[in-house]
Design a protein around this motif. Structure first.
Motif, short mmCIF file in Angstrom:
data_model
loop_
_atom_site.label_atom_id
_atom_site.label_comp_id
_atom_site.label_asym_id
_atom_site.label_seq_id
_atom_site.Cartn_x
_atom_site.Cartn_y
_atom_site.Cartn_z
N THR A 4 -1.81 14.30 11.71
CA THR A 4 -0.40 14.35 11.29
C THR A 4 0.54 14.67 12.44
OG1 THR A 4 -0.76 16.64 10.63
CG2 THR A 4 -0.88 14.98 8.91
N ARG A 5 -0.03 15.06 13.60
CA ARG A 5 0.84 15.41 14.72
C ARG A 5 1.65 14.18 15.17
NH1 ARG A 5 -2.88 16.66 18.09
NH2 ARG A 5 -3.35 18.61 17.06
N ASP A 6 0.97 13.02 15.18
CA ASP A 6 1.62 11.82 15.70
C ASP A 6 2.32 11.00 14.63
OD1 ASP A 6 0.90 11.73 18.65
OD2 ASP A 6 -1.00 12.25 17.70
N THR A 7 2.33 11.50 13.40
CA THR A 7 3.11 10.80 12.38
C THR A 7 4.47 11.46 12.18
OG1 THR A 7 2.02 12.04 10.62
CG2 THR A 7 1.13 9.87 11.15
N LYS A 8 4.83 12.38 13.06
CA LYS A 8 6.21 12.83 13.10
C LYS A 8 7.07 11.59 13.35
CE LYS A 8 5.73 16.17 16.23
NZ LYS A 8 6.04 17.29 17.12
N SER A 9 8.34 11.68 13.00
CA SER A 9 9.23 10.53 13.18
C SER A 9 9.26 10.07 14.64
CB SER A 9 10.63 10.94 12.73
OG SER A 9 11.58 10.19 13.42
N LEU A 10 9.43 8.78 14.80
CA LEU A 10 9.61 8.19 16.14
C LEU A 10 10.66 8.94 16.93
CD1 LEU A 10 9.96 4.33 15.55
CD2 LEU A 10 8.10 5.49 16.78
#
Lengths: 484, 496
Positions: A4-10
């Motif tokens: 989930t760390r890299d699914t923060k918003s762009l």
């Protein structure tokens, strides 16, 4: 494994100075922008796009993808959407040089192979529908509906007739009345019976000389073949009206029955459903339409023609055509996939597709009817609609609760609350490309869920990344883009 | 896949009869002679068990609700099934008789462009979880799609300079028509739409087709000089005019005085629908900057293949005040029942599945996968990459325009400044000959304009993207100015 760390918003992942693309140096003499363009058209700064490295972009989107259910990963019995297997050979075909990399204004002499494929596709779709003329132009099913209704309007206008009424059953897809409105018609809703069949008394009460088009989905949205199809078609035709066949459910009748033979004057296809193009998370689709000879002059342009010497060309000289509904030829990439699917099956294979789609649906119906009533009866075509009304009355468990709980067990939910004619509707379309084992497991899980504690169901799903978004808040205070 | 290698054994029993049949299976279809069942699971044993559970004797019996007289009595007249290997051969043979931008140097534009497509886009869009899912009706198992669509909407607000974007329409042409419908529905002025002739002719055709039965007058303002004459346009804006439609850069590649057009429209109380080129926003003002109320675009140039016209990507964005008139799916950010931020489809009371005939549009399927491609594309480019791309297009196209204009044979058709494409006039008026000659030389030299603009029958629309090298530009000039060979020329070596 979910990250989930890299699914923060762009926009949260962005950091000034990062970039994933390096463009070549300008190899022609570069001139100052101010000498090429007037200052009034120039922007002060480029748009505020996020700044990311290539690995960040890859990790972000790949991790987002893992939050989706899909046909390649899960049973996806979404009624009316025909979520069948998406063959990988279709993808390879669409990407072939000569198909996937052709500019829409390429000279015809340079693309004879592609035009031949598209010409053949027109022929195949006409053969399957029993309607002799075909346009591949529309971009989606609803776009095809609109195209066909505009064709009908042009036909009546050409004949000097003013007809304003479109009839559609109350079980019709919402796109039917919406398309009719866009084409300038008034929709009058015809009631259906508990069996899902058109109520002939209501139909006759609403049929008059003002009828332009009867829009019918057959097999219909509760998954039965309309028993009064012939009567409806004959009586509409006797009044000078036309029959439009919503082809969303063609998967049930390939090689079994043809719309042109059972009374339709026009139909659309959903190649992304019936002919296995993937659904792309919501699209693209395509919406080719087939019509009778009488309606052919009004089809949207262009049509692919074949000369006596075997040359293929685009026909733009159709004075009665309704014109374009979009730019360029059509959704060719989707059509190449559908062509590949049709060629992989041949005439017998396509019929087998429908046979097994219907077999699978009836098998699932035979298991589910014991604990969820199916108002339409004992048999169905490619899909059926169960009702959760009893469960709602006795245990307070809604169709939505069942749908959400299925997600916990690793099944995509069926379509719920459609059609509007069935209370607590649960619309199930297994498709032919599922195994008996999957159908058994799905039926067993659905039964188990109906026995579960209602409290557990009201709060389901429990195992997904999120559960039950606050849709009221989403609509009342809309947040529709990232504000940094 | 299952069954024997050629499929014979399995196919013969697919019209299975539950108990061993004494008579042949009740079907008019003869047993298939070749493999045709690649995507099914059901074995003869499965079929028998399933029919028993259903209480049916045969698969045919399941079709009894189709009235006998409406059934199709012969096999479909289609080519026999081909297995994967054979079919791939068939397809490759057809594809070999068709040439795309992979083998020809492309100067074609007119709304679809040969921009570079980074590899990451194919990797992401090739993820099964994206391309084999559907509309996110169940947000709990669709957060990936929903977040990507939300990010798309966010990027679109940034490249349009407007408040709200939807999650995609079919293509630029249908988006133009939807934009006009939006303006008509959003205003009490519903009698007239004023469209510049410099708007893409197929967008204008789509607008006319959509409005054919709605009693709206469409007035086309001629643009003989390649751009709109603002005074002439202003004179056509009546009190019943809902909107003005312009394109910037326009179909000819020329830059309009968009500020003045918007000013004229707004002064007369009409809305502005502006078609724009997403790539151009790297250096040019955005629709919201010059005053457009609704922006529409073809998004193919943001990382999607040419694919002979589609599937592409319809972009539409608008001012906040028009959001309830927006067609198509919109994703909103909210929280779930545990308070966790999440995404869901929202403002659905605009849509056909709720509002039926009162919906803002009939759109159901959209172009989600191509919106995803555009989202990845813009994420990879970032502001600097978009700027660099736009500037390369500008510099190279203007270089080529000047080189051609310096020859005896060609002149620029219009004086207005251009962005990445331009119109040249062949003083010899032999456009078709040039196109055929270019093809022989391995080049797609430009789009002829005569079918849309009879006055420009001696003209070509030439587009130059960042992919074109100086060597290719020089080769085009050489090709177009060479004396046509009497014998068939040897094609130039592919330059890429």
């Amino acid at each position: 494994m979910r990250n989930t760390r890299d699914t923060k918003s762009l926009f949260e992942l962005s950091k000034p100075g990062r970039r994933a693309t390096l463009l070549p140096k300008c190899d022609v003499p570069a001139r100052p922008l101010g000498s090429l363009l007037p200052a009034s058209v120039l922007a002060d700064l480029p748009p505020q796009l996020p700044e990311l490295s290539e690995p960040a972009v890859v990790r972000h989107f790949v991790n987002l993808s893992t939050q989706n259910m899909s046909v390649d990963t899960h049973f996806y019995p979404l009624g009316s959407c025909t979520m069948k297997h998406n063959p990988k050979r279709n993808e390879r075909a669409a990407a072939m040089p000569g198909f996937g990399d052709v500019h829409p204004y390429a000279p015809e002499a340079a693309i004879q192979g592609l035009l031949e494929l598209l010409y053949d596709m027109q022929q195949y779709l006409s053969e399957i529908s029993g309607l002799p003329a075909c346009s591949l132009h529309p971009a989606a099913g609803a776009h095809g509906e609109l195209a066909a209704l505009l064709v009908a309007a042009a036909y009546f206008r050409d004949r000097g007739e003013k007809r304003t009424k479109v009839l559609a059953p109350d079980s019709a897809h919402g796109t039917n009345p919406a398309s009719a409105a866009m084409a300038g018609f008034d929709t009058v809703t015809v009631k259906t019976l508990k069996t899902g069949a058109v109520d002939l008394d209501d139909f006759r009460a609403k049929l008059d000389d003002n009828i332009a088009v009867f829009m019918i989905t057959n097999p219909n949205t509760v998954g039965i073949f309309e028993p009064s199809m012939k009567i409806i078609a004959d009586e509409v035709h006797a009044r000078g009206g036309l029959i439009y066949l919503d082809g969303a459910n063609m998967n049930a009748i390939l090689g079994v029955a043809r719309p042109g033979d059972f009374g339709a004057d026009m139909q659309h296809y959903n190649p992304h459903k019936t002919f296995s193009g993937p659904h792309g998370g919501g699209g693209p689709g395509a919406g080719p339409i087939c019509v009778t000879e009488a309606l052919a002059p009004y089809l949207p342009m262009p049509i692919v023609r074949k000369s006596s010497s075997g040359q293929f060309s685009l026909d733009f000289s159709m004075p009665k055509s309704i014109g374009h509904l979009r730019a360029f030829f059509g959704n060719t990439g989707v059509l190449v996939r559908a062509y590949t699917y049709i060629r992989a099956h041949g005439p017998d294979g396509l019929r087998r597709v429908s046979e097994h789609a219907v077999l699978n649906a009836n098998y699932l119906l035979s298991k589910i009817k014991h604990f969820l009533p199916v108002p339409q009866g004992e048999r169905c075509m490619h899909e059926f609609v169960a009702s959760g009304a009893d469960l709602k009355a006795t245990k307070g468990v809604s169709a939505m609760d069942l749908a959400k709980r299925l997600l916990d067990y690793g099944f995509h939910a069926p379509t719920v609350y459609f059609p509007l004619t069935v209370k607590e509707a649960i619309m199930i379309e297994p498709t032919e490309s599922e195994s008996k084992e999957t159908l058994d497991a799905f039926a067993e899980v659905l039964f188990r869920i109906t026995e579960e504690d209602p409290e557990l169901l009201h709060e389901a799903p429990h195992s997904t990344p999120i559960s039950r978004p606050n849709e009221v808040q989403a609509a009342r205070e809309p947040v529709l883009s990232w504000k940094s | 896949m299952w069954g024997t290698p050629d499929g014979h054994a399995t196919n013969q029993v697919l019209t299975f009869v539950a108990s061993p049949a004494k008579s042949p299976p009740k079907t008019h279809i003869p047993p298939p002679k070749s493999a045709s069942m690649p995507y099914l699971y059901n074995t003869p044993e499965d079929v028998a068990e399933m029919l028993t559970a259903i209480g049916a004797k045969s698969i045919d019996e399941l079709f009894e609700m189709v009235p006998e007289d409406l059934r199709f009595k012969r096999p479909l007249n289609l080519p026999a099934a081909q297995g994967e290997m054979e079919l791939e051969g068939t397809l490759r043979a057809m594809a070999a008789r068709s040439t795309g931008v992979g083998t020809k140097v492309c100067f074609l534009g007119g709304g679809a462009y040969d921009h570079f497509i980074p590899a990451v886009i194919d990797t992401v869009a090739g993820r099964s979880e994206f391309y084999t899912s559907y509309t996110p009706y169940q947000p709990e198992v669709s957060q990936g799609n929903l977040q990507a669509m939300f990010e798309f909407q966010s990027l679109m607000t940034r490249i349009t300079g407007l408040d709200v974007s939807n999650s995609s329409l079919y293509d630029g042409g249908s988006a133009a028509a939807e934009g006009v419908l939006m303006a008509l529905h959003g205003s009490s002025r519903d009698g007239r739409v004023v469209v510049a002739e410099s708007v893409h002719p197929e967008y204008r055709s789509a607008i006319a087709t959509y409005l054919a039965n709605l009693g709206v007058e469409i007035v086309t303002v001629p643009t003989p000089g390649g751009v709109v004459d603002v005074k002439q346009l202003a004179a056509e804006i009546t009190p019943q005019t809902a909107c003005v439609v312009l394109q910037q850069p326009n179909f000819f590649g020329c830059l309009e005085d968009a500020d003045a057009i918007c000013q004229a429209a707004h002064d007369a109380g009409a809305l502005v629908v502006a078609a724009f080129d997403p790539i151009s926003t790297g250096i040019l003002k955005r629709p919201g900057d010059y005053g457009a109320d609704i922006a529409i675009a073809e998004g193919q140039n943001l990382g999607s293949p040419l694919a002979y016209g589609g599937p592409y990507l319809g972009i539409i964005a608008c001012r906040e005040s028009l959001v309830r008139r927006m067609p198509g799916r919109i994703v909103g950010r909210t929280t779930d029942r545990r308070g966790k931020p999440c995404y869901t489809l929202t403002l659905q009371t605009r849509e056909q599945h709720i509002r039926r005939e009162k919906a803002t549009s009939n759109v159901c399927s959209n172009q989600a996968l191509f919106a995803l491609r555009a989202t990845v594309y813009l994420s990879l480019l970032g502001p600097q990459g978009l700027r660099d791309t736009a500037e390369l297009c500008l510099q190279k196209s203007r270089y080529l325009a000047d080189e051609l204009a310096a020859t005896d044979r060609f002149e620029l058709a219009f004086d207005a400044p251009t962005f990445k494409e331009f119109v040249v006039r062949d003083r010899e008026g032999k456009v078709d000959e040039l196109i055929a000659h270019g093809l022989t030389a391995g080049m797609l030299i430009g789009v002829p304009l005569g079918n849309w603009y009879p006055d420009l029958a001696d003209c070509l629309l030439i587009a130059v993207t960042e992919k074109r090298t100086r060597a290719e530009l020089d080769a085009l000039v050489k090709c177009l100015t060479a004396k046509p060979a009497r014998t068939r020329e040897k094609p130039l070596a592919a330059t890429r």
